[in-house]
Scaffold this active site. Sequence first.
Site, PDB file in Angstrom:
ATOM      1  N   HIS A  19       0.825  -1.204   0.000  1.00 46.63           N
ATOM      2  CA  HIS A  19       0.000   0.000   0.000  1.00 46.63           C
ATOM      3  C   HIS A  19       0.860   1.255   0.000  1.00 46.63           C
ATOM      4  O   HIS A  19       1.567   1.538   0.969  1.00 46.63           O
ATOM      5  CB  HIS A  19      -0.896  -0.028   1.241  1.00 46.63           C
ATOM      6  CG  HIS A  19      -1.933   1.028   1.278  1.00 46.63           C
ATOM      7  ND1 HIS A  19      -2.147   1.828   2.382  1.00 46.63           N
ATOM      8  CD2 HIS A  19      -2.841   1.423   0.348  1.00 46.63           C
ATOM      9  CE1 HIS A  19      -3.145   2.653   2.149  1.00 46.63           C
ATOM     10  NE2 HIS A  19      -3.576   2.438   0.923  1.00 46.63           N
ATOM     11  N   HIS A  61      -1.507  10.497  -2.611  1.00 41.59           N
ATOM     12  CA  HIS A  61      -2.833  10.146  -2.128  1.00 41.59           C
ATOM     13  C   HIS A  61      -3.749  11.353  -1.988  1.00 41.59           C
ATOM     14  O   HIS A  61      -4.878  11.350  -2.473  1.00 41.59           O
ATOM     15  CB  HIS A  61      -2.739   9.430  -0.777  1.00 41.59           C
ATOM     16  CG  HIS A  61      -4.071   9.082  -0.189  1.00 41.59           C
ATOM     17  ND1 HIS A  61      -4.770   9.953   0.635  1.00 41.59           N
ATOM     18  CD2 HIS A  61      -4.851   7.985  -0.321  1.00 41.59           C
ATOM     19  CE1 HIS A  61      -5.913   9.389   0.983  1.00 41.59           C
ATOM     20  NE2 HIS A  61      -5.985   8.204   0.428  1.00 41.59           N
TER      21      HIS A  61
END
Length: 256
Positions: A19, A61
């Site tokens: 991730h 992100h």
Amino acid sequence: MTPRHPYFDNGGRPIALAHRGFSLEGLENSMKAFQAAVDLGYRYLETDAHGTRDGVAVALHDETLDRTTDATGLVAERDWDSVKAARIGGVEPVPRLDDVLGTWPDARINIDVKGESGIRPVAEAIERTRSHDRVCVGSFSADRRRATLKLLSRPVATPASEREAIAWLVGTWVGADAHASLGDVDALQIPWRKGPVPFLFARQIEAAHAAGREVHVWTVNRRDHMVHLLDLGVDGLVSDRADILKEVLVARGQWA
């Protein structure tokens, strides 16, 4: 189950996704974090993408630079020359998606298109690097996902949005047609629970497999949760703790 797309071909083993790369130092979505995951032996990396004002896809992100870098402001309102000067954790540059795709040509990259600004830049990065067979392109917005896919010259793997996935999960409890309700997506990528309440059970995984779809779960960082979900039969796990996930899969004889 025969993979619907080359991206999912992992020799029948669960897919382990790092991730935002792997960093215990707060350097998420940096080239250093992606390299750390590759050095651990990871074949699958997860990242997010936004587009700059001048159309460069960046692996980041948040919609702003504020949380993860030493700069501030919306990515979509800054040119690439400005964004590339920012440093993740004060030390690492923000990478272009082209760099992530091009530096590790054997890696498979799960891309979450985070904003409207990323639609065309993400598609163009995939086209330039000819990465169609090794990317999975999704978004929390089904419309944003479809808009990105529409710009590609060849099909890529794609997961349902979170809203679509949860609607499908609910549908499995009321007898909805699993095939029809999943439409054209290849996989479900979902959190396995909200807070302390799980909503993913073996029944849903079996239904997804019967419909020819994979089930990937995020973001799983505890060893006992990893073991539980693998025992249920999930096809992939997304984790911040790439080190722990590898240990679990090695112990189970499921590390690719």
